[in-house]
Scaffold this active site. Structure first.
Site, short mmCIF file in Angstrom:
data_model
loop_
_atom_site.label_atom_id
_atom_site.label_comp_id
_atom_site.label_asym_id
_atom_site.label_seq_id
_atom_site.Cartn_x
_atom_site.Cartn_y
_atom_site.Cartn_z
N GLY A 15 0.82 -1.21 0.00
CA GLY A 15 0.00 0.00 0.00
C GLY A 15 0.85 1.25 0.00
O GLY A 15 1.99 1.24 0.46
N THR A 145 5.31 1.57 5.86
CA THR A 145 3.90 1.27 6.05
C THR A 145 3.32 2.30 7.01
O THR A 145 3.93 2.62 8.02
CB THR A 145 3.62 -0.15 6.59
OG1 THR A 145 2.27 -0.19 7.08
CG2 THR A 145 4.53 -0.53 7.74
N ASP A 147 0.95 1.71 8.74
CA ASP A 147 0.42 0.95 9.88
C ASP A 147 1.41 0.81 11.04
O ASP A 147 1.00 0.46 12.14
CB ASP A 147 -0.01 -0.45 9.42
CG ASP A 147 -1.24 -0.39 8.53
OD1 ASP A 147 -2.07 0.51 8.72
OD2 ASP A 147 -1.36 -1.24 7.62
N MET A 191 -7.57 4.08 9.65
CA MET A 191 -7.00 2.85 9.09
C MET A 191 -6.21 2.05 10.13
O MET A 191 -5.74 2.60 11.12
CB MET A 191 -6.11 3.18 7.90
CG MET A 191 -6.89 3.51 6.63
SD MET A 191 -5.76 3.86 5.25
CE MET A 191 -6.87 3.72 3.86
N ARG A 193 -5.87 -2.38 10.32
CA ARG A 193 -6.72 -3.57 10.42
C ARG A 193 -6.44 -4.33 11.72
O ARG A 193 -7.36 -4.71 12.43
CB ARG A 193 -6.44 -4.46 9.20
CG ARG A 193 -7.56 -5.37 8.81
CD ARG A 193 -8.75 -4.67 8.21
NE ARG A 193 -9.79 -5.61 7.85
CZ ARG A 193 -11.08 -5.34 7.77
NH1 ARG A 193 -11.50 -4.11 8.03
NH2 ARG A 193 -11.96 -6.24 7.45
N GLU A 248 -10.58 0.92 12.03
CA GLU A 248 -11.41 0.13 11.10
C GLU A 248 -11.40 -1.35 11.47
O GLU A 248 -12.29 -2.09 11.09
CB GLU A 248 -10.91 0.29 9.66
CG GLU A 248 -9.47 -0.21 9.47
CD GLU A 248 -8.97 -0.15 8.03
OE1 GLU A 248 -9.77 0.11 7.11
OE2 GLU A 248 -7.77 -0.36 7.83
N LEU A 300 -6.71 9.39 2.16
CA LEU A 300 -5.88 10.58 2.41
C LEU A 300 -4.89 10.33 3.54
O LEU A 300 -3.83 10.95 3.60
CB LEU A 300 -6.75 11.80 2.71
CG LEU A 300 -7.48 12.39 1.50
CD1 LEU A 300 -8.33 13.57 1.91
CD2 LEU A 300 -6.50 12.81 0.41
N GLN A 301 -5.22 9.40 4.45
CA GLN A 301 -4.28 9.05 5.52
C GLN A 301 -2.93 8.61 4.98
O GLN A 301 -1.90 8.84 5.60
CB GLN A 301 -4.85 7.90 6.37
CG GLN A 301 -6.01 8.31 7.21
CD GLN A 301 -6.81 7.11 7.72
OE1 GLN A 301 -6.50 6.54 8.75
NE2 GLN A 301 -7.84 6.72 6.99
N ARG A 302 -2.93 7.96 3.84
CA ARG A 302 -1.68 7.44 3.29
C ARG A 302 -1.20 8.25 2.10
O ARG A 302 -0.15 7.96 1.54
CB ARG A 302 -1.85 5.97 2.91
CG ARG A 302 -2.83 5.74 1.80
CD ARG A 302 -3.10 4.26 1.58
NE ARG A 302 -3.74 4.08 0.30
CZ ARG A 302 -4.43 3.01 -0.07
NH1 ARG A 302 -4.58 2.01 0.77
NH2 ARG A 302 -4.96 2.93 -1.26
#
Lengths: 419, 419
Positions: A15, A145, A147, A191, A193, A248, A300-302
Site C-alpha cells: 500500500g 507502512t 500501519d 485505518m 486492520r 477500522e 488521504l491518511q496514506r
C-alpha cells in the site's frame, strides 16, 4: 558476500504511503553521492511488474540530487506497486531463475525492496534463493507502512506523516464539531486492520482547549458495544460534543469485525458494505438518539503529502541512503531499521537487522500502552508518538495545487520491456 | 441612516468554513484600525445564542491586530453557530423587541452577520424590522459558504479554500490510485447539495500527467446511471484507472436524490443511509465488476485550514474590513460582495449590495459552463475557479499540529448571560 556487480535495482510494493518515494529518493541520492553503483534500475509495479518485464533506468531520470528532491515529497509509489505473494523457490524455481537471470544480464548486485509486511516476505524469499543458489546478489529491505506494524524497527517510514494528517484532521473536526450548541457524537474511522498505531496517533490532536478524541478504540482491545454506549452516556453528561477515534479493525467480543456487515441492499438492489464508523453511527443514532456523524479519513491518511511530517520524510530519505551503504558493504538478507536512542531530545540511529526475524511478523500496540478502561492510550505511548509528527516540509505549489513528480510512466508505455 | 451608536456586534451562523473566522478577524481589525466603534460584542451561537443571552466582549479578547492573526487561520466558527430560522417580525414581534432592546442597552449601532443563505435571511429580516420600526441599527451581511451559491458576489469567502483542499486531495488520490496495474474506478463524493461549484473545482486537480477527475457530475445535470456506466466503459478501454468526481446532491432522471436510500439494515438491525458515492460504488461493482472504491471527503472540505487558500483568507479578511467601512458609513440592509474585474491578472473590488436581492436566492453553475455531455466543466469555468485557490498561508504549528485559536468558550461557560 561482498559486492561483485556494478548495478542495482529498486522496487516498491504494498500500500502507498507519503514517505515511500522519500526512501526511493534516499536510495537514488545515496547512489549519486557514493558512486557505489553505476546504474540504478527501477522495477515498475514491483516484483510482479519485473516478472512481466517492466523496468525503468532511474539513473537517466534522476541524474542529479536536485531531481531527487521532487520525489521526496511525492505521494504513493513513483515506481508503481503490486500485491503479489512470491511463491517459494521450492514451488516455482523457474520464476526465480528468470529474475536472477535478469539481474545477471543487467549486472545487478543489489536489490533494494521498499515495502511493508508482504514486501519483506519477498525480501526474505529472494535472499533465501540467492543464498541457496550462491548468487552474488544482495537483497536489502527498506520498511514502509502507515500501519507501523513492522517489528524490530522503532517505527516505519510513512507512519509519522499519516499520524500527523490524522491528528491535524481530528483537531479540525473538533473545531467543526464544537460550533453547535446541541449534544453530538462524531465517530472518526481510522485505518489499521490489526494494529492500532494510527488510531492511537489521534491522541496527538489534543490541545489545552480540545480533549478530542474523547474516546479511542484500538483493534488490540475487544470492542464491547454496551460499554461503548455507557462510555458515551457518561461523557455526554459532562460535555456537549463527543469525538470518538476508532480503528477500522475493531472486533466484537466474539472476534468478528464490526465492519463486516449484513445482507443489506441499497437503492439499486446491490449489497451494501458499510464501514465500522457507519455501523456505529447507526447504533448510536438508534440507542442514544442524539446527533451523530461518522467520518472515514480514507486514503488521504496514506496520500496527504500536503500534510506530511518533516521528521518522517527526512528519516525516510536517510534510511534509503543507509540502505545503499549497507548494500555496498555486501550485507544481505537484512531490513534497515530505526533504533530510538531517546524520546526527548528525540534521537535515532540506523541499523540493519536479519530479515528472517522481521518478515511475516506484526507489531501491535502493547497492552501497557493502552489504558485499563481500554478506551484511551497512556502518556508513555504519547511520548513515543510525539517526535514522529514534528516539522512541516516546504511543499512547492503550482497553479494552487502541490507540485509532485510526474507518474506518467505508470499509465503510458514509458518503460522498457525485457523481451 | 448615519451611525448613531458607539458599539457594534458580530455573529456567525450556518455551516463552518475555513475562512469565516478570517472575516471575523477582518471586522475586528477594521474596528481596531478605524476606531469607528468603541466596543465590539460577539454573539455566541449566532442570533439564536444571543436570544438565549449568550455574548462575548470581543474588544477585550482582541485588543491588538496581532491577536486577530491567529483567528484568521482558525477553522469553523470562533463564535459558534446556529441553524435557526428567524420568524418574521409580523409573527414574533416580541423576539425582535428583545433583540433591539439589547442593542439599545449596549448602544449597538451596527450588526455584522457572517453566513450563507440562511444567515442572509436573518440579515434581511433584521433590516426590515429596523426600517419599519425606525431603529438606528444598521445591519450588514458578510458572505461565507463553501458552496459558493450566493448570488451577486463573484464568489464567497470559504469557497476557495474548500476548492483547494478538494483539488489537492483529488491529485493525491490520483497518485494513490495509479500505482496498481489493474483496472479500477474511484468515486469521490464532494459536498454541494444543489450547487456544483465544489465538485467543479475538482477539475483544478488536473496536471500534465494526471487527467483526474476523468468525469465530473454536478447536481445541475440530471444523473443518468446508464449513461454513467457507458461513460466509464468507454474510458476503461483507453485508461486503466478512472477517477470520478461527483456531487452529493446529484439526482436521477426523476429528480430523486441518489443518496436517499433504501430500507437496508446493518449488522445491528439499524437502518442504513449510505451516501451517493457508496451507492454508485455498489452499482459499478455489480455492473462492471472491476475494482471500485468510493471516498467521501466529508467535513474536512470545510475545516481543513491546514490546506487553505491564501487568496481566500486574505480576501475574507479584506471583506470583513470593508463591512466595517460600509457599516460606519451608515449603510444598512446590504451584503458586502466581491466584484471581479479580471481573471488574469486576477483583480477584484468590494461593494455593498441590497440584501433583498440576495437573501433566499441561490447561484448554481450556469449551463454554459458545463460540457454538452454533462460530465465535465468548460475551460471558461476553470478560468473562473483558478485564481481562487492560489497561494498558501503560513500556518504556525505547535507539537506537530496546527496552532489555532482556543474555542474553550464554546464548551464552557466563558460567556456573558444577558440576564
Amino acid at each position: 558476500m561482498t559486492l561483485k556487480s556494478k548495478n542495482c535495482i529498486v522496487g516498491q510494493s504494498g500500500g502507498p504511503t507519503v514517505a515511500i518515494n522519500a526512501s526511493l529518493s534516499g536510495v537514488l541520492q545515496g547512489i549519486l553521492e557514493s558512486n557505489h553503483y553505476d546504474t540504478v534500475y527501477g522495477m515498475v509495479n514491483g516484483i510482479e511488474g519485473l516478472l512481466q518485464g517492466k523496468y525503468l533506468n532511474l539513473s537517466q531520470r534522476f541524474d542529479s540530487i536536485e531531481k531527487c528532491h521532487l520525489l521526496t515529497h511525492t505521494p504513493a509509489m513513483y515506481l508503481g506497486s503490486c500485491r503479489f505473494k512470491l511463491p517459494t523457490c521450492e514451488h516455482s524455481e523457474e520464476l526465480y531463475e528468470e529474475l536472477f537471470n535478469f539481474f545477471e544480464e543487467k549486472e545487478i548486485g543489489t536489490v533494494f525492496y521498499i515495502g511493508g509486511n508482504d514486501s519483506m516476505d519477498t525480501v526474505l524469499k529472494l535472499s533465501h534463493y540467492a543464498k541457496t543458489t550462491n548468487k552474488a546478489v544482495n537483497i536489502i529491505g527498506i520498511p514502509k507502512t502507515i500501519d507501523n506494524d513492522l517489528p524490530v524497527t522503532d517505527h516505519t517510514p510513512g507512519f509519522g506523516s499519516a499520524a500527523k494528517f490524522i491528528a491535524t484532521s481530528l483537531l479540525e473536526i473538533a473545531h467543526d464539531t464544537y460550533i453547535y450548541n446541541i449534544p453530538s457524537v462524531t465517530i472518526v474511522e481510522i485505518m489499521g486492520r490489526n494494529a492500532g498505531w494510527l488510531t492511537a496517533a489521534s491522541a496527538l490532536a489534543r490541545t489545552s482547549y480540545s480533549p478530542a478524541p474523547d474516546l479511542i478504540y484500538l483493534p488490540e482491545v475487544a470492542f464491547d458495544k454496551e460499554q461503548f454506549l455507557e462510555d458515551l452516556k457518561a461523557l455526554l453528561k459532562v460535555r456537549k460534543n463527543i469525538i470518538v477515534a476508532l480503528s477500522e479493525g475493531i472486533k466484537d467480543l466474539e472476534g468478528h469485525y464490526l465492519s463486516a456487515s449484513s445482507n443489506a441492499v441499497d437503492a439499486f438492489g446491490h449489497k451494501q458494505l458499510c464501514g465500522v464508523g457507519k455501523t456505529l453511527e447507526n447504533l448510536v443514532k438508534a440507542e442514544l438518539g442524539c446527533k451523530v456523524r461518522s467520518i472515514e479519513l480514507n486514503v488521504l491518511q496514506r496520500a496527504a503529502t500536503h500534510c506530511s511530517s518533516l521528521t518522517d520524510l527526512e528519516e525516510a530519505v536517510a534510511i534509503g541512503k543507509y540502505a545503499v551503504t549497507l548494500g555496498a558493504q555486501g550485507e544481505t538478507a537484512q531490513m534497515v531499521c530505526y533504533h530510538r536512542i531517546s524520546d526527548a531530545p528525540y534521537e535515532i540511529a540506523f541499523k540493519g537487522h536479519p530479515i528472517s526475524e522481521i518478515a511475516n511478523l506484526e507489531k501491535t500496540v502493547p497492552p501497557h500502552w493502552i489504558t485499563e478502561a481500554g478506551n484511551d492510550i497512556t502518556a508513555e505511548c504519547l511520548n513515543y508518538l510525539l517526535p514522529l509528527v514534528q516539522g512541516e516540509p516546504t511543499i512547492p505549489y503550482k497553479k494552487g495545487i502541490p507540485l509532485y513528480a510526474s507518474i506518467d510512466h505508470l499509465h503510458t508505455k514509458g518503460y522498457f520491456k525485457k523481451n
